[in-house]
Write an enzyme that holds these catalytic residues in place. Structure first.
Site, PDB file in Angstrom:
ATOM      1  N   HIS A   1       0.850  -1.197   0.000  1.00  0.00           N
ATOM      2  CA  HIS A   1       0.000   0.000   0.000  1.00  0.00           C
ATOM      3  C   HIS A   1       0.887   1.250   0.000  1.00  0.00           C
ATOM      4  O   HIS A   1       2.094   1.165   0.205  1.00  0.00           O
ATOM      5  CB  HIS A   1      -0.906   0.011   1.235  1.00  0.00           C
ATOM      6  CG  HIS A   1      -0.146   0.182   2.518  1.00  0.00           C
ATOM      7  ND1 HIS A   1       0.497  -0.856   3.147  1.00  0.00           N
ATOM      8  CD2 HIS A   1       0.107   1.284   3.268  1.00  0.00           C
ATOM      9  CE1 HIS A   1       1.092  -0.416   4.238  1.00  0.00           C
ATOM     10  NE2 HIS A   1       0.876   0.885   4.333  1.00  0.00           N
TER      11      HIS A   1
ATOM     12  N   ASP B   1       0.860   5.172   1.922  1.00  0.00           N
ATOM     13  CA  ASP B   1       0.195   5.897   2.998  1.00  0.00           C
ATOM     14  C   ASP B   1      -0.461   7.163   2.445  1.00  0.00           C
ATOM     15  O   ASP B   1       0.027   7.742   1.480  1.00  0.00           O
ATOM     16  CB  ASP B   1       1.214   6.298   4.077  1.00  0.00           C
ATOM     17  CG  ASP B   1       1.805   5.076   4.768  1.00  0.00           C
ATOM     18  OD1 ASP B   1       1.261   3.971   4.601  1.00  0.00           O
ATOM     19  OD2 ASP B   1       2.816   5.252   5.474  1.00  0.00           O
TER      20      ASP B   1
ATOM     21  N   HIS C   1       4.814   0.144   0.099  1.00  0.00           N
ATOM     22  CA  HIS C   1       5.525  -0.718   1.037  1.00  0.00           C
ATOM     23  C   HIS C   1       4.606  -1.801   1.584  1.00  0.00           C
ATOM     24  O   HIS C   1       3.388  -1.732   1.430  1.00  0.00           O
ATOM     25  CB  HIS C   1       6.144   0.111   2.156  1.00  0.00           C
ATOM     26  CG  HIS C   1       5.175   1.022   2.847  1.00  0.00           C
ATOM     27  ND1 HIS C   1       4.712   2.186   2.280  1.00  0.00           N
ATOM     28  CD2 HIS C   1       4.567   0.931   4.036  1.00  0.00           C
ATOM     29  CE1 HIS C   1       3.876   2.776   3.103  1.00  0.00           C
ATOM     30  NE2 HIS C   1       3.756   2.025   4.183  1.00  0.00           N
TER      31      HIS C   1
ATOM     32  N   ARG D   1       6.603  -9.159  15.602  1.00  0.00           N
ATOM     33  CA  ARG D   1       7.166  -7.871  15.202  1.00  0.00           C
ATOM     34  C   ARG D   1       6.368  -6.747  15.842  1.00  0.00           C
ATOM     35  O   ARG D   1       5.145  -6.746  15.814  1.00  0.00           O
ATOM     36  CB  ARG D   1       7.099  -7.759  13.677  1.00  0.00           C
ATOM     37  CG  ARG D   1       7.571  -6.456  13.117  1.00  0.00           C
ATOM     38  CD  ARG D   1       7.566  -6.521  11.597  1.00  0.00           C
ATOM     39  NE  ARG D   1       8.183  -5.343  11.031  1.00  0.00           N
ATOM     40  CZ  ARG D   1       7.556  -4.201  10.856  1.00  0.00           C
ATOM     41  NH1 ARG D   1       6.296  -4.094  11.187  1.00  0.00           N
ATOM     42  NH2 ARG D   1       8.193  -3.163  10.342  1.00  0.00           N
TER      43      ARG D   1
HETATM   44  O1  LIG Z   1       4.291  -1.662  10.795  1.00  0.00           O
HETATM   45  C1  LIG Z   1       4.966  -1.183   9.878  1.00  0.00           C
HETATM   46  O2  LIG Z   1       6.180  -1.331   9.816  1.00  0.00           O
HETATM   47  C2  LIG Z   1       4.324  -0.401   8.752  1.00  0.00           C
HETATM   48  C3  LIG Z   1       2.917   0.064   9.012  1.00  0.00           C
HETATM   49  C4  LIG Z   1       2.370   0.764   7.812  1.00  0.00           C
HETATM   50  O3  LIG Z   1       2.898   0.697   6.736  1.00  0.00           O
HETATM   51  C5  LIG Z   1       1.144   1.594   7.913  1.00  0.00           C
HETATM   52  O4  LIG Z   1       0.501   1.612   8.954  1.00  0.00           O
HETATM   53  O5  LIG Z   1       0.787   2.256   6.942  1.00  0.00           O
HETATM   54 FE   LIG Z   2       2.085   2.210   5.443  1.00  0.00          FE
END
Ligand SMILES: O=C(O)CCC(=O)C(=O)O
Ligand SMILES: [Fe+2]
Length: 142
Positions: free
Chosen positions: A40, A42, A80, A90
């Site tokens: 996606h 952001d 990403h 994680r």
């Molecule tokens: O948890 C992560 O490393 C990324 C989270 C993410 O990409 C988001 O919330 O848009």
């Molecule tokens: Fe993200």
């Protein structure tokens, strides 16, 4: 960033708002099925991520979104996704910086749009198409 874009700060309105900032804490349990988070981009202007020291997992591609519009395509927002290991959970903390709700984004390659309009369009597209079209909706013809 504004300096690098050679924005005239005196005459440039503030695009980002403290009121709309968001902190998210994620816990991804161990899995060997699928992704922790699918690919996606952001919708924030800026995303600041702190991932647990010994666990990586964030995979970044390249693409465009919010920041792209404000900077007339000079900054590209990255696609990403998150990979999770089968034996290590994680943890990550993400701070998202957004424009103020009523801020109108104006730049040479996009029709003017507010963050509210952008958000509404994203929801509409997800409902109708099943995915986010994003900034491409706002591209000007020229
Ligand atoms: O948890 C992560 O490393 C990324 C989270 C993410 O990409 C988001 O919330 O848009
Ligand atoms: Fe993200």
């Amino acid at each position: 960033m504004a300096k690098n874009l050679e924005l005239n700060l005196k005459s440039t309105k503030s695009y980002v708002s403290e009121n709309t900032g968001l902190v998210r804490v994620y816990r991804y349990p161990c899995t060997n099925v699928g992704w922790g988070m699918e690919v996606h981009t952001d919708s924030s202007v800026l995303s600041i991520l702190n991932q647990d020291n010994h666990v990586s997992g964030l995979q970044v591609l390249k693409d465009d979104q919010w920041l792209t519009a404000i900077s007339s395509d000079r900054y590209k927002s990255a696609s990403h996704r998150v990979k999770v290991e089968k034996d290590t959970e994680r943890i990550s903390i993400c701070y998202f910086v957004f424009p103020g709700d009523d801020v109108v984004i104006e730049s040479s390659k996009y029709n003017p749009f507010s963050y509210n309009e952008f958000r509404a369009q994203v929801q509409k597209d997800i409902k109708a198409l099943g995915y986010k079209v994003g900034l491409a909706r706002c591209k000007s013809a020229g």
